[in-house]
Each structure stands twice: as C-alpha cells, then as structure tokens.
Design a protein around this motif. Sequence first.
Motif, PDB file in Angstrom:
ATOM      1  N   GLY A  60       0.780  -1.234   0.000  1.00 52.17           N
ATOM      2  CA  GLY A  60       0.000   0.000   0.000  1.00 52.17           C
ATOM      3  C   GLY A  60       0.806   1.274   0.000  1.00 52.17           C
ATOM      4  O   GLY A  60       0.276   2.347   0.280  1.00 52.17           O
ATOM      5  N   LYS A  61       2.108   1.180  -0.321  1.00 55.84           N
ATOM      6  CA  LYS A  61       2.940   2.375  -0.373  1.00 55.84           C
ATOM      7  C   LYS A  61       3.022   2.893  -1.802  1.00 55.84           C
ATOM      8  O   LYS A  61       3.194   2.117  -2.736  1.00 55.84           O
ATOM      9  CB  LYS A  61       4.361   2.086   0.134  1.00 55.84           C
ATOM     10  N   SER A  62       2.937   4.205  -1.974  1.00 54.25           N
ATOM     11  CA  SER A  62       3.145   4.817  -3.279  1.00 54.25           C
ATOM     12  C   SER A  62       4.641   4.907  -3.553  1.00 54.25           C
ATOM     13  O   SER A  62       5.471   4.721  -2.660  1.00 54.25           O
ATOM     14  CB  SER A  62       2.536   6.217  -3.310  1.00 54.25           C
ATOM     15  N   GLN A  63       4.986   5.208  -4.823  1.00 57.50           N
ATOM     16  CA  GLN A  63       6.403   5.376  -5.148  1.00 57.50           C
ATOM     17  C   GLN A  63       7.018   6.513  -4.339  1.00 57.50           C
ATOM     18  O   GLN A  63       8.184   6.435  -3.918  1.00 57.50           O
ATOM     19  CB  GLN A  63       6.582   5.645  -6.640  1.00 57.50           C
ATOM     20  N   LEU A  64       6.249   7.579  -4.089  1.00 56.97           N
ATOM     21  CA  LEU A  64       6.767   8.689  -3.292  1.00 56.97           C
ATOM     22  C   LEU A  64       7.095   8.225  -1.880  1.00 56.97           C
ATOM     23  O   LEU A  64       8.135   8.594  -1.314  1.00 56.97           O
ATOM     24  CB  LEU A  64       5.736   9.826  -3.261  1.00 56.97           C
ATOM     25  N   GLU A  65       6.219   7.416  -1.296  1.00 53.63           N
ATOM     26  CA  GLU A  65       6.467   6.937   0.072  1.00 53.63           C
ATOM     27  C   GLU A  65       7.700   6.051   0.124  1.00 53.63           C
ATOM     28  O   GLU A  65       8.465   6.085   1.098  1.00 53.63           O
ATOM     29  CB  GLU A  65       5.238   6.187   0.581  1.00 53.63           C
ATOM     30  N   VAL A  66       7.913   5.246  -0.929  1.00 53.46           N
ATOM     31  CA  VAL A  66       9.122   4.417  -0.981  1.00 53.46           C
ATOM     32  C   VAL A  66      10.355   5.312  -1.092  1.00 53.46           C
ATOM     33  O   VAL A  66      11.388   5.071  -0.453  1.00 53.46           O
ATOM     34  CB  VAL A  66       9.053   3.434  -2.161  1.00 53.46           C
ATOM     35  N   LYS A  67      10.264   6.353  -1.931  1.00 52.22           N
ATOM     36  CA  LYS A  67      11.393   7.274  -2.072  1.00 52.22           C
ATOM     37  C   LYS A  67      11.709   7.962  -0.735  1.00 52.22           C
ATOM     38  O   LYS A  67      12.878   8.188  -0.396  1.00 52.22           O
ATOM     39  CB  LYS A  67      11.091   8.316  -3.132  1.00 52.22           C
ATOM     40  N   ASP A  84      15.321   7.780   0.878  1.00 49.16           N
ATOM     41  CA  ASP A  84      15.867   8.980   0.254  1.00 49.16           C
ATOM     42  C   ASP A  84      17.393   9.078   0.305  1.00 49.16           C
ATOM     43  O   ASP A  84      18.061   9.191  -0.734  1.00 49.16           O
ATOM     44  CB  ASP A  84      15.213  10.235   0.844  1.00 49.16           C
ATOM     45  N   CYS A  85      18.003   9.014   1.487  1.00 49.87           N
ATOM     46  CA  CYS A  85      19.446   9.208   1.580  1.00 49.87           C
ATOM     47  C   CYS A  85      20.201   8.055   0.922  1.00 49.87           C
ATOM     48  O   CYS A  85      21.276   8.245   0.350  1.00 49.87           O
ATOM     49  CB  CYS A  85      19.873   9.375   3.036  1.00 49.87           C
ATOM     50  N   TYR A  86      19.617   6.820   0.974  1.00 53.14           N
ATOM     51  CA  TYR A  86      20.273   5.677   0.335  1.00 53.14           C
ATOM     52  C   TYR A  86      20.274   5.837  -1.177  1.00 53.14           C
ATOM     53  O   TYR A  86      21.270   5.554  -1.853  1.00 53.14           O
ATOM     54  CB  TYR A  86      19.561   4.380   0.714  1.00 53.14           C
ATOM     55  N   LEU A  87      19.131   6.255  -1.730  1.00 53.75           N
ATOM     56  CA  LEU A  87      19.034   6.412  -3.185  1.00 53.75           C
ATOM     57  C   LEU A  87      19.978   7.490  -3.686  1.00 53.75           C
ATOM     58  O   LEU A  87      20.614   7.336  -4.737  1.00 53.75           O
ATOM     59  CB  LEU A  87      17.591   6.758  -3.575  1.00 53.75           C
ATOM     60  N   ILE A  90      15.540  13.020  -5.854  1.00 58.44           N
ATOM     61  CA  ILE A  90      15.383  12.442  -4.513  1.00 58.44           C
ATOM     62  C   ILE A  90      15.776  13.476  -3.449  1.00 58.44           C
ATOM     63  O   ILE A  90      15.203  13.508  -2.352  1.00 58.44           O
ATOM     64  CB  ILE A  90      16.226  11.171  -4.378  1.00 58.44           C
ATOM     65  N   LEU A  91      16.771  14.338  -3.755  1.00 60.73           N
ATOM     66  CA  LEU A  91      17.161  15.386  -2.803  1.00 60.73           C
ATOM     67  C   LEU A  91      15.982  16.312  -2.518  1.00 60.73           C
ATOM     68  O   LEU A  91      15.767  16.725  -1.377  1.00 60.73           O
ATOM     69  CB  LEU A  91      18.344  16.179  -3.369  1.00 60.73           C
ATOM     70  N   CYS A  92      15.184  16.631  -3.569  1.00 62.51           N
ATOM     71  CA  CYS A  92      13.987  17.459  -3.372  1.00 62.51           C
ATOM     72  C   CYS A  92      12.967  16.734  -2.494  1.00 62.51           C
ATOM     73  O   CYS A  92      12.310  17.349  -1.651  1.00 62.51           O
ATOM     74  CB  CYS A  92      13.378  17.814  -4.733  1.00 62.51           C
ATOM     75  N   VAL A  93      12.819  15.411  -2.703  1.00 67.28           N
ATOM     76  CA  VAL A  93      11.908  14.616  -1.869  1.00 67.28           C
ATOM     77  C   VAL A  93      12.351  14.662  -0.417  1.00 67.28           C
ATOM     78  O   VAL A  93      11.552  14.852   0.507  1.00 67.28           O
ATOM     79  CB  VAL A  93      11.849  13.160  -2.384  1.00 67.28           C
ATOM     80  N   GLN A  94      13.654  14.498  -0.199  1.00 60.77           N
ATOM     81  CA  GLN A  94      14.177  14.514   1.171  1.00 60.77           C
ATOM     82  C   GLN A  94      13.982  15.886   1.812  1.00 60.77           C
ATOM     83  O   GLN A  94      13.603  15.992   2.982  1.00 60.77           O
ATOM     84  CB  GLN A  94      15.669  14.151   1.172  1.00 60.77           C
TER      85      GLN A  94
END
Length: 472
Positions: free
Chosen positions: A387-394, A398-401, A417-421
């Motif tokens: 039930g996780k979206s791609q955004l939630e996985v990111k 985040d720091c690992y990716l 990903i930096l913007c997501v973090q």
Amino acid sequence: MSESFIPASEFETASNAVSNILGQPVEEIKITDILPPLNDIADSNKVFKGKLSVLFVDMRKSTDLTDELKSKKMVKVYRSFIRIVIQAIRYSGGYTRQFAGDGIMGIFQNSNVDGQNISSSCKAIKAARYIHTLIDFCLNPALKKSMDICIGCGVGICTGTIMITKVGMRGKESNKTAENETGIVWVGSTTNYANRYCSLAHPCEIFIDENTYSEIEDSEIWTKTSRTKGNKVFEGYAVSEHYLSLPEEITAEAVKADTENDSEASFIQNIFAETQEKALLLVDEISKKSAELAIALEEAKKREGQAIARDNESRKENIRLQQWQNKLNSKQADVDRQEQKNKEQAYSIHKSIFSETFCKSDLIKEFGKDHWLEFIGKMYELGKEIGKSQLEVKIDLDCYLIGIYRCFGMYEEAYEILCVQAEHSSWLNQYILEDVVKQSGHWFKLKGILEKRVYEGKDYRECLDKLKSMGY
C-alpha cells in the motif's frame, strides 16, 4: 551493398528454408554408447537424445589478465589453458564440444568398460579434478616462473537429458565454394545450468547439481550449498581443491591463484539468498493454506447439499454450515493478515540491504549500476504490495538512493530524490546538497522547497543559506 531492401530471391530462399524446417517432423534418435561425431549429424530435424553430463570450465578474471599482459603473452596463456582442459576431458572419457573465449564445454556419457558400468557423472567429476590438478601443479608453476602470474578456474557440472541438433546454413546456392556456416546446438536446460554453475563456482572449486551428486561415490567430502545469481537461487554441492593423486616421482607443489573473497560482498549475497529463501517459503505457506481452504470449502458445499435433502436435519445442518463458514472466514482473515505481514517483512528485509550498504561506495560499485536499478524497481513493487506509493518508498530510501545515484553519476535522479528529502525529511547534508546541485545544474525547485520549510518554522535555514552562497 548500397541497396536498402531484401531482393525477392533472397526473401523466397529464407521463406522456403523456414517452411521446410517447420514442415518436417522432429525425429528423435537415442544416443547409445557412442556420442555421434559432429560430421555425422545431418542438417535436418533429426535430433540425437540421451542422458549426458555437461561440464563447463572458464578462466577467472581473464579480462584483468588481458589488461595486464601484452596480447602475445595472453596467446600463450590461453593456448596452454585450453590445451590442458582438452587433455583432461579427453583422458577422462569425454568430448570437447564448444569453445567461447576462455570457456570450454565438455560432454560425457555412460559407458561399459570390461563389464564395468561407468557413469557420465563420475567421468565429468574426474575431468574436473584432472583440470584443477594440472592447473595448480603444472600450468601455474610454469606461468609463475615465466610471467609471474597465476590463473584460476571454476568448474560447473550438470547431468540430464539433452537433444543434439545441427543448425545454420550451407554454402550460398549461387556460389558452391562459399563456406558452410553450420554448428551444433545442445537443446535442454542441463547445458544452461552447467554454464550457470560454472559461473558460480569459486577458483579451484567444482560445483555440481543434485543429479550428478546422486551418482558419485565420495559424496561425504561434498558440501551442500546455494548460490545466488540475479534473482535466482541455485542449489547444489561444492568441493574445493579436490585434486587427483600424482606419482611419487613428481615433486611439484601446488601454485594457486588468489581466492576471490570479499567479506562484505559475501554478506550482501547471503542477505539476497536469505531473502529469496524466505520468499519461497512464504509462497509455499500461502499455497498450502489456500489448498486447505479449498478442501474445507468443498466439504462445506457437500454438507450443504446433504442438508437440503434432509428435512428434519436441515436446521441443524444449516447451523453447522454457518459455523464452518465462520471458521473459514476467520482462517481466511488470519491468512490475509499473515500475508500482509509477510509482505511488510519482505519490504523491511530488502530495505535493510540499502542501510547495510549506505556510504560504502566501493561495495555499491562492485554490484554494478544495473543491479541497483533493478533492486530499486523491486522496492517499488514490494511497496505497492503493502500500500505504499512510489513517493512513500522514495521517502523511506531517500538518503540511500541519493548515495547510489551519486556513485554512478546519475545526478538528475539524485537531485529528484534530494527534493523529496528536503520536502518530507527532517535533515539534509549540506555537502551532498552542494555536490548534487553543482553536478546536476538544477536548483530552482529545491530552493522553493527550502524557503517553504523555513517559513513553516523547520530548521533548514543553514541549507537555504548554503544554496544562496552558491549564487542561487
């Protein structure tokens, strides 16, 4: 050669050839005690079929050797290696049937010598031991003395049913002197598995399948093991430095290649293997419970039919059926909860691999870009299942990716990903922010996010000041 079309005559030639091949039945010829010579195999739909043992051997890190040695020296290394392997296969009762760079395929079949049955597996095992013995006691001492190098090789063996057929194209019809471009194809999974087992074997190691293991006598020295390649686990048996004996007058000592051993890589491989095994167990458990539920439901239907036929017992039977249904619903709910828990556990196990490799650039690069991109895609799939979206996985990764993308110069992806973090996390590394912005050339979206977070009272003032100090 400037035409951009296929002439009608050539298209017709290909069409006739395909129609001829597809229109002929496949005739199977059982392999007896002699493997058919290549020239005796007709260019037709006739195939030879039988039980064989397939051996694959290849030189380890030959690409590195080629980079280190001049081409003329590598010619000597290749010729010496292949000469030794062919001798080992031939003198062990087998046939050499394929070359691919530094990889060689040997074929073995059962035989009867002086009333004694000798299995193809025993011949293949002897050939593998023969190869390792000559490499470490004969070839490596000579290479060490003349070139100051040593080589290693891995051997994989599988036993099973194989079909042999000829493929290709005979000389061009309009030119009878043209070369026949034909070859032999070994049809069956046995050949593919032998090749995979070879690639999984360590230097000076023999890695065999269950069928081969079942036919050997000295089974106690073999260790059952599993190896991971891609997303698949291969189970088999392995033994290392299983040499043949040498006469007393030969006083040579073994000279061995360095063993490929990366403790951190082995740790990650173990995690992959463990994850794969857990996934298989989960599938088996779910399948078993589904089968149990299907049986129970069938029984309930049977009882329901009997209840309709019995007037006096109908009420009691309906009550009993309702109780069954309640139990089934309860069991189904338990299965659903367990399945969700298993999926969440699988997601957590996969996520732990990212944390174990965090800030370990050498280890990340060792597995390669394609491996990590495939693994990141797997995380999106596992996240979707719980039930996780791609955004939630990111957000979770985040720091690992960012670390993985920076290792492979993927700064566009690292910036995203930096913007997501920045938008969803509570911390940012200023050094990484500076590097990603400089390398990607992007800053506008990130600056807007930081300004909003500062306005909301989040502690991102230093990161925003850093970005402004860079001229953005």
